[in-house]
Structures are given as C-alpha cells and as structure tokens.
Write a protein that holds these residues in place. Structure first.
Motif, PDB file in Angstrom:
ATOM      1  N   LYS A 135      -2.966  19.149  28.260  1.00  0.00           N
ATOM      2  CA  LYS A 135      -3.020  18.549  26.923  1.00  0.00           C
ATOM      3  C   LYS A 135      -2.065  17.361  26.890  1.00  0.00           C
ATOM      4  O   LYS A 135      -1.250  17.175  27.792  1.00  0.00           O
ATOM      5  CB  LYS A 135      -2.645  19.575  25.859  1.00  0.00           C
ATOM      6  N   GLU A 136      -2.180  16.581  25.846  1.00  0.00           N
ATOM      7  CA  GLU A 136      -1.289  15.433  25.683  1.00  0.00           C
ATOM      8  C   GLU A 136       0.147  15.910  25.481  1.00  0.00           C
ATOM      9  O   GLU A 136       0.386  16.944  24.849  1.00  0.00           O
ATOM     10  CB  GLU A 136      -1.712  14.593  24.476  1.00  0.00           C
ATOM     11  N   ALA A 137       1.091  15.170  26.003  1.00  0.00           N
ATOM     12  CA  ALA A 137       2.512  15.444  25.777  1.00  0.00           C
ATOM     13  C   ALA A 137       2.847  15.042  24.340  1.00  0.00           C
ATOM     14  O   ALA A 137       2.122  14.245  23.718  1.00  0.00           O
ATOM     15  CB  ALA A 137       3.360  14.659  26.762  1.00  0.00           C
ATOM     16  N   PRO A 138       3.942  15.569  23.800  1.00  0.00           N
ATOM     17  CA  PRO A 138       4.335  15.151  22.443  1.00  0.00           C
ATOM     18  C   PRO A 138       4.578  13.636  22.381  1.00  0.00           C
ATOM     19  O   PRO A 138       4.926  13.003  23.376  1.00  0.00           O
ATOM     20  CB  PRO A 138       5.649  15.908  22.217  1.00  0.00           C
ATOM     21  N   ALA A 139       4.407  13.090  21.210  1.00  0.00           N
ATOM     22  CA  ALA A 139       4.672  11.666  20.984  1.00  0.00           C
ATOM     23  C   ALA A 139       6.180  11.415  21.023  1.00  0.00           C
ATOM     24  O   ALA A 139       6.977  12.287  20.655  1.00  0.00           O
ATOM     25  CB  ALA A 139       4.109  11.233  19.642  1.00  0.00           C
ATOM     26  N   ALA A 140       6.555  10.232  21.457  1.00  0.00           N
ATOM     27  CA  ALA A 140       7.970   9.841  21.479  1.00  0.00           C
ATOM     28  C   ALA A 140       8.533   9.867  20.063  1.00  0.00           C
ATOM     29  O   ALA A 140       7.807   9.631  19.091  1.00  0.00           O
ATOM     30  CB  ALA A 140       8.112   8.448  22.081  1.00  0.00           C
ATOM     31  N   LEU A 141       9.814  10.156  19.985  1.00  0.00           N
ATOM     32  CA  LEU A 141      10.506  10.191  18.689  1.00  0.00           C
ATOM     33  C   LEU A 141      11.510   9.051  18.599  1.00  0.00           C
ATOM     34  O   LEU A 141      12.171   8.725  19.588  1.00  0.00           O
ATOM     35  CB  LEU A 141      11.237  11.525  18.522  1.00  0.00           C
ATOM     36  N   PRO A 142      11.659   8.452  17.434  1.00  0.00           N
ATOM     37  CA  PRO A 142      12.628   7.362  17.282  1.00  0.00           C
ATOM     38  C   PRO A 142      14.062   7.912  17.240  1.00  0.00           C
ATOM     39  O   PRO A 142      14.274   9.113  17.033  1.00  0.00           O
ATOM     40  CB  PRO A 142      12.235   6.729  15.948  1.00  0.00           C
ATOM     41  N   PRO A 143      15.036   7.017  17.401  1.00  0.00           N
ATOM     42  CA  PRO A 143      16.436   7.441  17.293  1.00  0.00           C
ATOM     43  C   PRO A 143      16.678   8.129  15.945  1.00  0.00           C
ATOM     44  O   PRO A 143      16.089   7.767  14.928  1.00  0.00           O
ATOM     45  CB  PRO A 143      17.221   6.131  17.381  1.00  0.00           C
ATOM     46  N   GLY A 144      17.519   9.150  15.969  1.00  0.00           N
ATOM     47  CA  GLY A 144      17.890   9.846  14.746  1.00  0.00           C
ATOM     48  C   GLY A 144      16.965  10.988  14.354  1.00  0.00           C
ATOM     49  O   GLY A 144      17.265  11.734  13.440  1.00  0.00           O
ATOM     50  N   VAL A 145      15.829  11.138  15.031  1.00  0.00           N
ATOM     51  CA  VAL A 145      14.908  12.236  14.738  1.00  0.00           C
ATOM     52  C   VAL A 145      15.167  13.338  15.768  1.00  0.00           C
ATOM     53  O   VAL A 145      15.080  13.110  16.977  1.00  0.00           O
ATOM     54  CB  VAL A 145      13.427  11.778  14.809  1.00  0.00           C
ATOM     55  N   ALA A 146      15.504  14.515  15.271  1.00  0.00           N
ATOM     56  CA  ALA A 146      15.817  15.639  16.151  1.00  0.00           C
ATOM     57  C   ALA A 146      14.549  16.175  16.812  1.00  0.00           C
ATOM     58  O   ALA A 146      13.571  16.469  16.125  1.00  0.00           O
ATOM     59  CB  ALA A 146      16.508  16.746  15.364  1.00  0.00           C
ATOM     60  N   PRO A 147      14.561  16.297  18.136  1.00  0.00           N
ATOM     61  CA  PRO A 147      13.394  16.855  18.819  1.00  0.00           C
ATOM     62  C   PRO A 147      13.270  18.351  18.535  1.00  0.00           C
ATOM     63  O   PRO A 147      14.276  19.039  18.388  1.00  0.00           O
ATOM     64  CB  PRO A 147      13.677  16.585  20.295  1.00  0.00           C
ATOM     65  N   PRO A 148      12.050  18.854  18.451  1.00  0.00           N
ATOM     66  CA  PRO A 148      11.848  20.265  18.107  1.00  0.00           C
ATOM     67  C   PRO A 148      12.088  21.227  19.270  1.00  0.00           C
ATOM     68  O   PRO A 148      12.242  22.419  19.050  1.00  0.00           O
ATOM     69  CB  PRO A 148      10.384  20.315  17.674  1.00  0.00           C
ATOM     70  N   GLY A 149      12.089  20.727  20.498  1.00  0.00           N
ATOM     71  CA  GLY A 149      12.214  21.610  21.657  1.00  0.00           C
ATOM     72  C   GLY A 149      13.338  21.184  22.572  1.00  0.00           C
ATOM     73  O   GLY A 149      14.195  20.371  22.205  1.00  0.00           O
ATOM     74  N   PRO A 150      13.329  21.705  23.793  1.00  0.00           N
ATOM     75  CA  PRO A 150      14.395  21.397  24.741  1.00  0.00           C
ATOM     76  C   PRO A 150      14.390  19.928  25.162  1.00  0.00           C
ATOM     77  O   PRO A 150      13.339  19.299  25.231  1.00  0.00           O
ATOM     78  CB  PRO A 150      14.099  22.312  25.930  1.00  0.00           C
ATOM     79  N   VAL A 151      15.594  19.415  25.424  1.00  0.00           N
ATOM     80  CA  VAL A 151      15.738  18.027  25.862  1.00  0.00           C
ATOM     81  C   VAL A 151      16.801  17.917  26.941  1.00  0.00           C
ATOM     82  O   VAL A 151      17.689  18.752  27.043  1.00  0.00           O
ATOM     83  CB  VAL A 151      16.132  17.071  24.704  1.00  0.00           C
ATOM     84  N   VAL A 152      16.683  16.869  27.721  1.00  0.00           N
ATOM     85  CA  VAL A 152      17.766  16.417  28.584  1.00  0.00           C
ATOM     86  C   VAL A 152      18.465  15.342  27.769  1.00  0.00           C
ATOM     87  O   VAL A 152      17.836  14.360  27.366  1.00  0.00           O
ATOM     88  CB  VAL A 152      17.231  15.839  29.914  1.00  0.00           C
ATOM     89  N   GLN A 153      19.733  15.526  27.492  1.00  0.00           N
ATOM     90  CA  GLN A 153      20.476  14.608  26.617  1.00  0.00           C
ATOM     91  C   GLN A 153      21.276  13.617  27.455  1.00  0.00           C
ATOM     92  O   GLN A 153      22.091  14.019  28.267  1.00  0.00           O
ATOM     93  CB  GLN A 153      21.427  15.386  25.705  1.00  0.00           C
ATOM     94  N   PHE A 154      21.021  12.340  27.241  1.00  0.00           N
ATOM     95  CA  PHE A 154      21.804  11.287  27.892  1.00  0.00           C
ATOM     96  C   PHE A 154      22.921  10.873  26.950  1.00  0.00           C
ATOM     97  O   PHE A 154      22.671  10.643  25.773  1.00  0.00           O
ATOM     98  CB  PHE A 154      20.912  10.072  28.191  1.00  0.00           C
ATOM     99  N   PRO A 155      24.128  10.767  27.468  1.00  0.00           N
ATOM    100  CA  PRO A 155      25.225  10.301  26.604  1.00  0.00           C
ATOM    101  C   PRO A 155      25.057   8.813  26.286  1.00  0.00           C
ATOM    102  O   PRO A 155      24.304   8.111  26.960  1.00  0.00           O
ATOM    103  CB  PRO A 155      26.463  10.551  27.447  1.00  0.00           C
ATOM    104  N   ALA A 156      25.772   8.366  25.291  1.00  0.00           N
ATOM    105  CA  ALA A 156      25.779   6.929  24.968  1.00  0.00           C
ATOM    106  C   ALA A 156      26.379   6.197  26.156  1.00  0.00           C
ATOM    107  O   ALA A 156      27.261   6.715  26.851  1.00  0.00           O
ATOM    108  CB  ALA A 156      26.591   6.673  23.711  1.00  0.00           C
ATOM    109  N   PRO A 157      25.917   4.971  26.431  1.00  0.00           N
ATOM    110  CA  PRO A 157      26.493   4.223  27.550  1.00  0.00           C
ATOM    111  C   PRO A 157      27.951   3.861  27.263  1.00  0.00           C
ATOM    112  O   PRO A 157      28.341   3.727  26.089  1.00  0.00           O
ATOM    113  CB  PRO A 157      25.613   2.978  27.655  1.00  0.00           C
TER     114      PRO A 157
END
Length: 164
Positions: A135-157
């Motif tokens: 199936k299609e992957a979820p759509a990208a989310l803009p900054p500030g929108v919390a993802p509903p599932g697991p994520v790999v979090q990149f720190p701020a540069p």
C-alpha cells in the motif's frame, strides 16, 4: 526437402535463438537492477524491517514503502512504496523523473540523479519484475505536526551548519 521448408526451419530456429537471447538479456538486466538496489541501500528505508533484519526480508516484500517516519526540522518523511510508484511510469518517464527529482531528508536523491541511464534501466527492470504490491506509505508531514507512529528523530543541526 524443399527450399521453403528449409528456409522456414532456419527462420524459426533463428527466432527461437533471438527469443532465448532476449530472455537471457532481460534476466541479466533484472539481476543488475537487483544489485543496484542492494548497493544503493534502497531497501534500508523502502523495505519495512530490512535494516533490523540484516537484510533477511523476503524479496516479495522489498520496496513496498514503510510507515517508519524520518523526522527533523523539515517535518516527517516516509519512504514511499517504489513498486506502486514505478508501476505508474514507463521507462522514459522514470528516467526523466530519476534524473531530476528532489526529496526531503533523508533521501539521498542526488545519488539517484547521478545514476547512469544503464543503472536506471536496470533498476526499473528489477522493480517492474517484482510487480506492484503493498500500500502507499503515509504522506509527509510538515514541521510541527506530530507523527502518529514510530519515527527516527534527527536532532537540529549545529548552529554552524544551520547558517549555511
């Protein structure tokens, strides 16, 4: 034996030989595409659980996209289902797309942009050989929108890199 029968036999034999060569050539192209997928690390993001399973995921599940998000200052990105995406393009459209597209992190789109036409043709042949699945992957989310599932979090540069 009459000359027409001999000529037909030669033509049929030649036609079978050409078909065999074409099938072998197609198989070589598909296998080269499989190699491009492996050395390019495509499965690392586009195949669920691939990296965690040390690559031991059935090929039938390869490149079906993932619901694991990649989050950073850009928002959250999801690796798309390449098998569904490639199914919407013919080879010429795919090559044009691959040479010109850009993407959000962490996709190294510049590596795909730099691929030779031969590598892109092999990649396309391999993905097409797998056929559409998943199936299609979820759509990208803009900054500030919390993802509903697991994520790999990149720190701020770091500030020095953020200024560039």
């Amino acid at each position: 034996m009459n000359k027409l029968v001999i000529a037909l036999a030669v033509l049929l034999g030649a036609s079978a030989a050409v078909a065999t060569l074409a099938a072998a050539s197609r198989n070589d192209l598909v296998q080269r595409g499989r190699y491009v997928v492996m050395i390019g690390g495509c499965n690392d993001c586009h195949t669920p659980g691939f990296a965690l399973a040390a690559g031991k995921v059935p090929e039938s599940q390869w490149l079906t996209g993932d619901e694991l998000g990649w989050s950073g200052a850009w928002g959250t990105t999801y690796a798309p289902n390449l098998r569904l995406r490639f199914a919407t393009m013919d080879l010429a459209a795919f090559k044009g797309y691959a040479h010109a597209f850009t993407a959000r992190p962490p996709m190294p789109y510049w590596a795909v942009n730099a691929m030779s036409d031969a590598d892109l043709e092999a990649l396309y042949a391999f993905v097409q050989s797998l056929g559409p699945a998943g199936k299609e992957a979820p759509a990208a989310l803009p900054p500030g929108v919390a993802p509903p599932g697991p994520v790999v979090q990149f720190p701020a540069p770091p500030p020095a890199l953020a200024a560039h």
